[in-house]
Design a protein around this motif. Sequence first.
Motif, PDB file in Angstrom:
ATOM      1  N   GLU A   1       1.957   1.530  -3.592  1.00 32.64           N
ATOM      2  CA  GLU A   1       0.844   1.795  -4.522  1.00 32.64           C
ATOM      3  C   GLU A   1       0.289   3.208  -4.344  1.00 32.64           C
ATOM      4  O   GLU A   1      -0.059   3.874  -5.310  1.00 32.64           O
ATOM      5  N   ASN A   2       0.236   3.668  -3.092  1.00 38.42           N
ATOM      6  CA  ASN A   2      -0.313   5.009  -2.829  1.00 38.42           C
ATOM      7  C   ASN A   2       0.766   6.093  -2.803  1.00 38.42           C
ATOM      8  O   ASN A   2       0.499   7.227  -2.394  1.00 38.42           O
TER       9      ASN A   2
ATOM     10  N   SER B   1       0.829  -1.211   0.000  1.00 43.25           N
ATOM     11  CA  SER B   1       0.000   0.000   0.000  1.00 43.25           C
ATOM     12  C   SER B   1       0.865   1.264   0.000  1.00 43.25           C
ATOM     13  O   SER B   1       0.551   2.245  -0.678  1.00 43.25           O
TER      14      SER B   1
END
Length: 438
Positions: free
Chosen positions: A93-94, A90
């Motif tokens: 990805e973010n 995460s």
Amino acid sequence: MAQFQKPKGTQDFFNLEAKKFRYVEERATQIAQSFGFKEMITPIFEHTEVFTRSSGEESDIVSKEMYTFLDRAKRSITLRPEGTAPIVRSFIENKLYTNYPNYTKVFYRGPIFRYERPQAGRFRQFHQFGVEAFGDANSLLDADVIYSGYQILSDLQIPSISVKVNTIGDFASREAYQAAVKDYFSNHKEHLCSDCIRRLDKNPMRILDCKVDQTKEFFQTAPSLHDYLNEASKSYFQEVLHYLDTFQVKYQIEKNLVRGLDYYTDTVFEYVIESNDQYNGLAICAGGRYDNLVKELGGPSIGGVGYAFGQERLVVMMEQYNLFPTFQDGADLMILSLDEVSKTESLRLAHVFRKHGLVVEIDYKHSAMKQQFKLSEKLSPKYLLIIGEEERKNQTISLKSTQEKTQESYPVVDILSIVLKKFNKAETLKETFQYENA
Ligand code: HAM
């Protein structure tokens, strides 16, 4: 039909058990927040590769314990067997690394799934509370992360925990050690178990973790990682220890502590239970630094350090030492009604008290007074309010203290402030209460 039972290695939590579980979670959250960690919630399942690429194909988790299945579109999905890899996924990805060179500090909590043999303190669905801090390797950060875990234990007042720390070296130190271990165990190949023979080629260091071979004599003279640490790793570890000393963390250096996941580099640590029962030796919390994991999962070259507590193990320790506060189980109020019209009024009044945060029960059936009193014994409210035809006609209400056994009648418009005062609560709403159907 046969009654369903929960799957092996899982648990149900109801009421007080759930309260204990949440209490521990809330305290840990507050401590983590005070260290600047911010909550991250990720899915409980991920693409399987997130775990195979991070934990290592040869780790017990990946090779034996994952709940992996194909979804309807034939994608391989895995219920998370640990929390770090999803957080890293995460983070990448973010693009949370746009914060770099500042540190991004995350905490998380939730269910984890491992197909393990259930026993005391070991479940197939359990819960972790964890933190991860991303940024450049920094010994002060490692020490502060370790200290935050220490603070959670001391806030909960859990005694009998030993803090074990070690370094497993940086990548270069590990390469040199890996080669030495491979050489050493190759000479004892005929005495290794079949798993270890496979590990010899794929990940020789994992042999040191083998429960089967560990007791064999030639293990005692296996090369020690500390002899292969380069200067950078040695001095990094010394710095971490220096900060831990400064923070007065009482730790032990445990040279055999290697951890069961492949992604660690340099600092590793565990908080281990010391007791006279079956929990002795179990880790209540474990973690370490991982400087290659973000890159391994496709992100930039940014390091990380973190840990995870096993929440069930925290709860067990709290129970063992009687550390939970007394949780309120009974209601604050119960409103009894002598007839059907009064029942509706009792519910209207209950709504007003509930808006002020009181726990209010009524009897949902149209039972006789005797049964309502019987029910009140089960619900154990601190006060009873009683509404009947007489009370409605006079806009009054009876208030009975179940502890002091006193009963008095008051004007119903005053009852809100009278009762709230007894609970030391302020009257925050403008609303007043009067019967609509007198
Ligand atoms: P781990 O050592 O696999 O590390 O698990 C962390 C903690 O979860 C253990 O110390 C234990 O308290 C609890 N635990 C593990 N397995 C079970 C089980 N079957 N039943 C109950 N509790 C269990 C990790 O998971 C890493 N992700 C920790 C970490 C975070 N490293 C860096 N950041």
